[in-house]
Structure formats: structure tokens, C-alpha cells
Design a protein around this motif. Structure first.
Motif, PDB file in Angstrom:
ATOM      1  N   LEU A 140       0.832  -1.202   0.000  1.00  0.00           N
ATOM      2  CA  LEU A 140       0.000   0.000   0.000  1.00  0.00           C
ATOM      3  C   LEU A 140       0.863   1.246   0.000  1.00  0.00           C
ATOM      4  N   ARG A 141       0.266   2.320  -0.524  1.00  0.00           N
ATOM      5  CA  ARG A 141       0.961   3.599  -0.579  1.00  0.00           C
ATOM      6  C   ARG A 141       1.180   4.111   0.848  1.00  0.00           C
ATOM      7  N   PRO A 142       2.442   4.432   1.219  1.00  0.00           N
ATOM      8  CA  PRO A 142       2.758   4.744   2.633  1.00  0.00           C
ATOM      9  C   PRO A 142       2.422   6.180   3.010  1.00  0.00           C
ATOM     10  N   VAL A 143       1.140   6.467   3.124  1.00  0.00           N
ATOM     11  CA  VAL A 143       0.696   7.785   3.583  1.00  0.00           C
ATOM     12  C   VAL A 143      -0.303   7.584   4.714  1.00  0.00           C
ATOM     13  N   GLU A 144      -0.315   8.517   5.654  1.00  0.00           N
ATOM     14  CA  GLU A 144      -1.251   8.427   6.766  1.00  0.00           C
ATOM     15  C   GLU A 144      -2.658   8.785   6.337  1.00  0.00           C
ATOM     16  N   ASP A 145      -2.774   9.702   5.381  1.00  0.00           N
ATOM     17  CA  ASP A 145      -4.079  10.114   4.859  1.00  0.00           C
ATOM     18  C   ASP A 145      -4.135   9.712   3.395  1.00  0.00           C
ATOM     19  N   THR A 146      -5.117   8.898   3.049  1.00  0.00           N
ATOM     20  CA  THR A 146      -5.202   8.402   1.669  1.00  0.00           C
ATOM     21  C   THR A 146      -5.471   9.509   0.659  1.00  0.00           C
ATOM     22  N   ASP A 147      -5.990  10.645   1.099  1.00  0.00           N
ATOM     23  CA  ASP A 147      -6.231  11.759   0.186  1.00  0.00           C
ATOM     24  C   ASP A 147      -4.987  12.622  -0.018  1.00  0.00           C
ATOM     25  N   LYS A 148      -3.946  12.297   0.701  1.00  0.00           N
ATOM     26  CA  LYS A 148      -2.719  13.085   0.587  1.00  0.00           C
ATOM     27  C   LYS A 148      -1.867  12.585  -0.573  1.00  0.00           C
ATOM     28  N   VAL A 149      -1.245  13.535  -1.253  1.00  0.00           N
ATOM     29  CA  VAL A 149      -0.406  13.187  -2.405  1.00  0.00           C
ATOM     30  C   VAL A 149       0.997  12.830  -1.920  1.00  0.00           C
ATOM     31  N   LEU A 150       1.529  11.751  -2.459  1.00  0.00           N
ATOM     32  CA  LEU A 150       2.895  11.343  -2.152  1.00  0.00           C
ATOM     33  C   LEU A 150       3.833  11.896  -3.232  1.00  0.00           C
TER      34      LEU A 150
ATOM     35  N   VAL B  95       0.244  10.068  -6.591  1.00  0.00           N
ATOM     36  CA  VAL B  95       1.712  10.174  -6.664  1.00  0.00           C
ATOM     37  C   VAL B  95       2.049  11.295  -7.630  1.00  0.00           C
ATOM     38  N   ASP B  96       2.838  12.234  -7.150  1.00  0.00           N
ATOM     39  CA  ASP B  96       3.250  13.364  -7.975  1.00  0.00           C
ATOM     40  C   ASP B  96       4.764  13.309  -8.179  1.00  0.00           C
ATOM     41  N   LEU B  97       5.199  13.577  -9.411  1.00  0.00           N
ATOM     42  CA  LEU B  97       6.618  13.557  -9.737  1.00  0.00           C
ATOM     43  C   LEU B  97       7.192  14.967  -9.660  1.00  0.00           C
ATOM     44  N   ILE B  98       8.375  15.067  -9.105  1.00  0.00           N
ATOM     45  CA  ILE B  98       9.066  16.348  -8.965  1.00  0.00           C
ATOM     46  C   ILE B  98      10.461  16.210  -9.556  1.00  0.00           C
ATOM     47  N   ASN B  99      10.856  17.214 -10.345  1.00  0.00           N
ATOM     48  CA  ASN B  99      12.200  17.210 -10.913  1.00  0.00           C
ATOM     49  C   ASN B  99      13.216  17.564  -9.824  1.00  0.00           C
ATOM     50  N   SER B 100      14.207  16.717  -9.710  1.00  0.00           N
ATOM     51  CA  SER B 100      15.286  17.053  -8.786  1.00  0.00           C
ATOM     52  C   SER B 100      16.173  18.152  -9.360  1.00  0.00           C
ATOM     53  N   LEU B 101      16.418  18.101 -10.676  1.00  0.00           N
ATOM     54  CA  LEU B 101      17.209  19.100 -11.383  1.00  0.00           C
ATOM     55  C   LEU B 101      16.452  19.523 -12.629  1.00  0.00           C
ATOM     56  N   ASP B 102      16.876  20.661 -13.197  1.00  0.00           N
ATOM     57  CA  ASP B 102      16.239  21.128 -14.439  1.00  0.00           C
ATOM     58  C   ASP B 102      16.670  20.323 -15.659  1.00  0.00           C
ATOM     59  N   SER B 103      17.647  19.469 -15.497  1.00  0.00           N
ATOM     60  CA  SER B 103      18.132  18.655 -16.607  1.00  0.00           C
ATOM     61  C   SER B 103      18.720  17.381 -16.051  1.00  0.00           C
ATOM     62  N   GLY B 104      18.999  16.454 -16.943  1.00  0.00           N
ATOM     63  CA  GLY B 104      19.651  15.235 -16.528  1.00  0.00           C
ATOM     64  C   GLY B 104      21.103  15.487 -16.132  1.00  0.00           C
ATOM     65  N   ASP B 105      21.621  14.640 -15.297  1.00  0.00           N
ATOM     66  CA  ASP B 105      22.990  14.772 -14.818  1.00  0.00           C
ATOM     67  C   ASP B 105      23.936  14.129 -15.831  1.00  0.00           C
ATOM     68  N   LEU B 106      24.874  14.929 -16.347  1.00  0.00           N
ATOM     69  CA  LEU B 106      25.844  14.455 -17.341  1.00  0.00           C
ATOM     70  C   LEU B 106      27.267  14.464 -16.804  1.00  0.00           C
ATOM     71  N   SER B 107      27.419  14.594 -15.493  1.00  0.00           N
ATOM     72  CA  SER B 107      28.764  14.692 -14.922  1.00  0.00           C
ATOM     73  C   SER B 107      29.532  13.383 -15.036  1.00  0.00           C
ATOM     74  N   ASP B 108      28.847  12.253 -15.055  1.00  0.00           N
ATOM     75  CA  ASP B 108      29.509  10.949 -15.142  1.00  0.00           C
ATOM     76  C   ASP B 108      29.366  10.312 -16.527  1.00  0.00           C
ATOM     77  N   PHE B 109      29.096  11.128 -17.517  1.00  0.00           N
ATOM     78  CA  PHE B 109      28.880  10.581 -18.863  1.00  0.00           C
ATOM     79  C   PHE B 109      30.200  10.129 -19.475  1.00  0.00           C
ATOM     80  N   ILE B 110      30.193   8.939 -20.051  1.00  0.00           N
ATOM     81  CA  ILE B 110      31.352   8.397 -20.752  1.00  0.00           C
ATOM     82  C   ILE B 110      31.262   8.828 -22.215  1.00  0.00           C
TER      83      ILE B 110
END
Length: 463
Positions: A25-35, A162-177
Motif C-alpha cells: 500500500l501507498r505509505p501515507v497516513e491520509d489516503t487523500d494526501k499526495v505522495l 503520486v506526484d513527480l518532482i524534478n530534482s534538477l532542471d536537466s539530466g545529470d551528465l557529470s559521469d557521462f562516458i
């Protein structure tokens, strides 16, 4: 002793946290609350770009973080233990999937461990090799740029759950080969909220747009440069002598070589309506070579016009033999751009039939004089015979001599007429050969200019 004490508290904490916990189950105390789920994508490597099937294979690191309301503890009760690492299948995980996935394997994500903090924050880092569909535009191949989207979203939970939030404005390319074929020019991320036809609830997703620029050096040296060099061979077919017998075979050989390169490009590109730039260049060059081969066949027919052909028209003599031959530096046999024309040929060309008739008169003048002498002798002998009535052997010899001279004159005139006709026919064939040579030079420069401008055009498109 401290480490063993922390291990003891970690086991105690684990047993207490998961004693009555359910990961279904979705781990929220209130089922109407967005995770809220925070998503971050790190691009590690581009494994393959299949242009023909329009599939992008990439190696990603997917980081998801959220708060679980039922997995919290007081770190002071557990000797300051603030985080533990546990298998990801023990906790509830959001069903974040790649919407534009193009892989036949629908296996579960990698069951790597998650980091669980005392405040209920869960961080899940999982590597993934994704195959996503990518609309490939090959109009400017091999100087093209592509934009491939990676769309992530929940498969069953809507935006009210369930709502999605961007951690950054773009993808992380610091470890790109670094990739050998593609350059990465960015990976911006955009959040979208879409309402699908099946459901009335909104479904949020995060779309990462991978901006790729192809490294064209490989294709320039293996596909484009050989084509340009082969294309410059096509106009040289007009420079070959017509008697060599290799003019048509050179054009056909060049056409077959370009056909091989065209098939190589067709195997790489998708069967779409957008013809790549290099494909257009191949088609234009093949069309040009086909036209040059057809013109070569026509010009060879002009070159081999013999004595039975019609004379060169007057306009062709003026335009082609007088003007175009000087423009394209085409000279007669034995001439060049530095030495003067031969005096004998110039004299023969200028005098024409009049000179031949004059020489004929010079040749026939002794015979005519002798013929006149013969007539004079015949008259004298006739008068002598009338006066004296003498008929002897001298009279018969004189008559025979005159008839031989007449026969000889007829034969010489026949031979002179044959030689004159032969020279006229030979001059006619030489004129047709010169016309063919001038036309060869004309089309050679025309096709050289066409190849040059086509090459400059494709390089300009690349720039």
C-alpha cells in the motif's frame, strides 16, 4: 564495541519497523494526501543508436526518493542510528516506468538496496539499460542532430496519488562516458501533466530530452569523400580519346561504384520519406553520370561519322568549329596552343579545289601541248599527202600516237577526280571528329562545374 552496539540497534530497529509493515500500500497516513516522488536521471553511456529501427539504447542511473510515513524512528533511542540500508523489495516503491520503452523485456527493476533515513526518507538508486523509441530525422545525415525523449511516469497512480518532482532542471551528465559517434549537447527535463482518454485523472510525467549531435568524421572519410572523388572521375570520361574505346566503360564503372555506396547508406537509414542529404548527393551524382554516359554515346556517333555522312551544317561550322574550338582550346591534328599551323595544310584548306584544278592544269599542260602538236602534225601530214598523194607508215604512226595521248589524259583526269573526292570525304570526316572533340570539351567543363557546386552545396549544408 561501538560497531557491535550499532549492529545490535540496527537489527532491533529493522525488526520493529517491519513487524507490521506492508509494502503493498501507498505509505501515507491520509489516503487523500499526495505522495511526492523526486526523480533524478544520470546518463552514464549511450550504448547504441539504431537509426533504422529508431531505438536508443542508454545506460542510466535512476534515483528516486520519497517519504514513507510508516518507516520513521527516533535516532536517540537507537544510539544515534540515523540511516540503514535494506533490500528495495521490502519497502513500497513507486511504479515509475519508461513510457516510450521499446524493449521486449519487461522484467522488474534491479533490486538494489535503498537508503532509509530516520525521518522516513527513502532513496533508491538503481542502474538501468533502457531501450527507448526515438524519432530519427536523417534529412541531414551525416551532419544531423537528434532529439530523443525519455519519458518517466507512474503507470497506475494518478497525479492525485503520486506526484513527480524534478530534482534538477536537466539530466545529470557529470559521469557521462564520451561516445565515439555522438556528442551530448544537453539533457533538459520538463514536467508534463497529461489527461489520457481512458481516465479523467491527470497523470504527471517527467520528460528528459537528450540532444545529440553526430560526429561526422567517420562518414566523411568512408562515404562522402570517396563519392566526391568518384564524381570528379565522371567528367574525365569526356577527355578520353574516342578511339580508346573506354569512354562508356568508365561511366558505367563509376555508376556501379556509386550504386554500391548508395546501398550502404540505404542499409543504415530507416525506410522513410526523408531522403538523407548524402543520399540526395548520390542520386544527383548518379543522374549526372547517367547523363554524361548518354552524351558520350551520342558524341561517339558524331566522331565516327564517315564519308557517307552529311556535311557539317554551316551554323555548326561557325558556332562550334570557329568559336567554341577557340574557347575550349581544341585544335586540329598536329596543332597545339603554341605552334603555328602547318603551312601546307593551311594552304590546302584555303585553296581548296582551285589549287587542285591548278595543279591538274599544270600536269595536263604538257599533254595538251603534245596533243596540239599531234593535231598540227596530222594537218601537215594531211596537206602533204593531198599534195603528193603519199600514204606511208609515218601517217599511221602519227594517228596511233595521238589516240594513246587521249586515252592517257582521260585516265589521269579520272585519277585526279578520285583523289579530289577522297580528300573531300576525308575533310568531311575530320570536321565531324573536330565537332565531337569540341563537344567533349564543352560537356567536360559543364560537368566539372556541376560536381564542384554539388560538393560545395553539401559542405555548406554541413556547416
Amino acid at each position: 564495541a561501538v560497531e557491535s552496539a550499532k549492529g545490535k540497534y540496527a537489527h532491533m530497529l529493522f525488526n520493529e519497523l517491519f513487524e507490521d509493515y506492508s509494502n503493498a500500500l501507498r505509505p501515507v497516513e491520509d489516503t487523500d494526501k499526495v505522495l511526492n516522488v523526486t526523480l533524478q536521471i544520470t546518463l552514464s553511456q549511450i550504448k547504441d543508436m539504431d537509426e533504422r529501427n529508431q531505438i536508443l539504447s542508454a545506460y542510466l542511473w535512476i534515483r528516486q526518493s520519497w517519504y514513507d510515513a510508516y518507516l520513521r524512528w527516533d535516532k536517540d533511542k537507537y544510539d544515534g542510528l540515523d540511516s540503514i540500508r535494506i533490500p528495495s523489495n521490502l519497502v513500497w516503491r513507486p511504479d515509475i516506468v519508461l513510457y516510450n520503452k521499446a524493449d521486449d523485456d519487461f522484467s522488474e527493476p534491479v533490486n538494489t538496496n535503498v537508503v532509509l533515513r530516520y525521518d522516513g526518507k527513502i532513496t533508491w538508486d538503481a542502474p538501468a539499460i533502457t531501450k527507448s523509441s526515438c524519432v530519427v530525422d536523417v534529412s541531414y545525415f551525416p551532419f544531423d542532430s537528434q532529439q530523443c525523449n525519455l519519458t518517466f511516469g507512474s503507470w497506475t497512480y494518478n497525479g492525485n496519488q503520486v506526484d513527480l518532482i524534478n530534482s534538477l532542471d536537466s539530466g545529470d551528465l557529470s559521469d557521462f562516458i564520451e561516445d565515439v559517434e555522438w556528442e551530448i549537447h544537453g539533457m533538459p527535463a520538463v514536467k508534463n501533466v497529461i489527461t489520457y482518454g481512458c481516465c479523467s485523472e491527470p497523470y504527471p510525467d517527467v520528460t528528459f530530452t537528450l540532444i545529440l549531435k553526430r560526429k561526422s568524421s567517420f562518414y566523411i572519410f568512408n562515404l562522402l569523400l570517396p563519392c566526391i572523388l568518384i564524381s570528379f572521375l565522371a567528367p574525365l570520361g569526356f577527355y578520353l580519346p574516342a578511339d580508346s574505346g573506354e569512354k562508356v566503360s568508365l561511366g558505367v564503372t563509376v555508376l556501379l561504384a556509386l550504386t554500391v555506396f548508395q546501398l550502404m547508406v540505404a542499409e543504415i537509414m530507416p525506410p522513410s520519406e526523408n531522403v538523407p542529404l548524402i543520399g540526395k548527393y548520390y542520386i544527383a551524382t548518379m543522374t549526372m553520370i547517367t547523363a554524361s554516359t548518354a552524351l558520350t554515346i551520342i558524341i561517339m556517333n558524331l566522331h565516327h561519322c564517315g564519308s557517307e555522312a552529311k556535311p557539317v551544317p554551316q551554323w555548326a561550322k561557325v558556332v562550334i568549329l570557329d568559336y567554341m574550338s577557340k574557347i575550349f582550346f581544341v585544335y586540329d591534328v598536329g596543332e597545339n596552343c603554341t605552334s603555328p599551323k602547318r603551312e601546307k595544310e593551311e594552304e590546302c584548306r584555303l585553296e581548296g579545289d582551285d589549287g587542285c584544278q591548278r595543279k591538274h592544269k599544270e600536269v595536263s599542260s604538257p599533254l595538251s601541248t603534245r596533243n596540239d602538236d599531234c593535231n598540227l602534225k596530222e594537218k601537215l601530214n594531211g596537206n602533204w599527202n593531198k599534195s603528193y598523194g603519199v600514204h606511208g607508215e609515218n601517217v599511221r604512226d602519227t594517228v596511233n600516237c595521238c589516240s594513246c595521248y587521249k586515252m592517257l589524259i582521260k585516265n589521269i583526269e579520272y585519277i585526279a577526280n578520285c583523289v579530289r573526292d577522297h580528300k573531300a570525304n576525308r575533310a568531311k570526316g575530320i570536321e565531324w571528329k573536330k565537332v565531337a572533340k569540341v563537344m567533349d570539351r564543352f560537356f567536360m567543363w559543364i560537368f566539372f562545374i556541376m560536381v564542384f557546386f554539388m560538393s560545395v552545396l553539401i559542405i555548406g549544408k554541413a556547416a
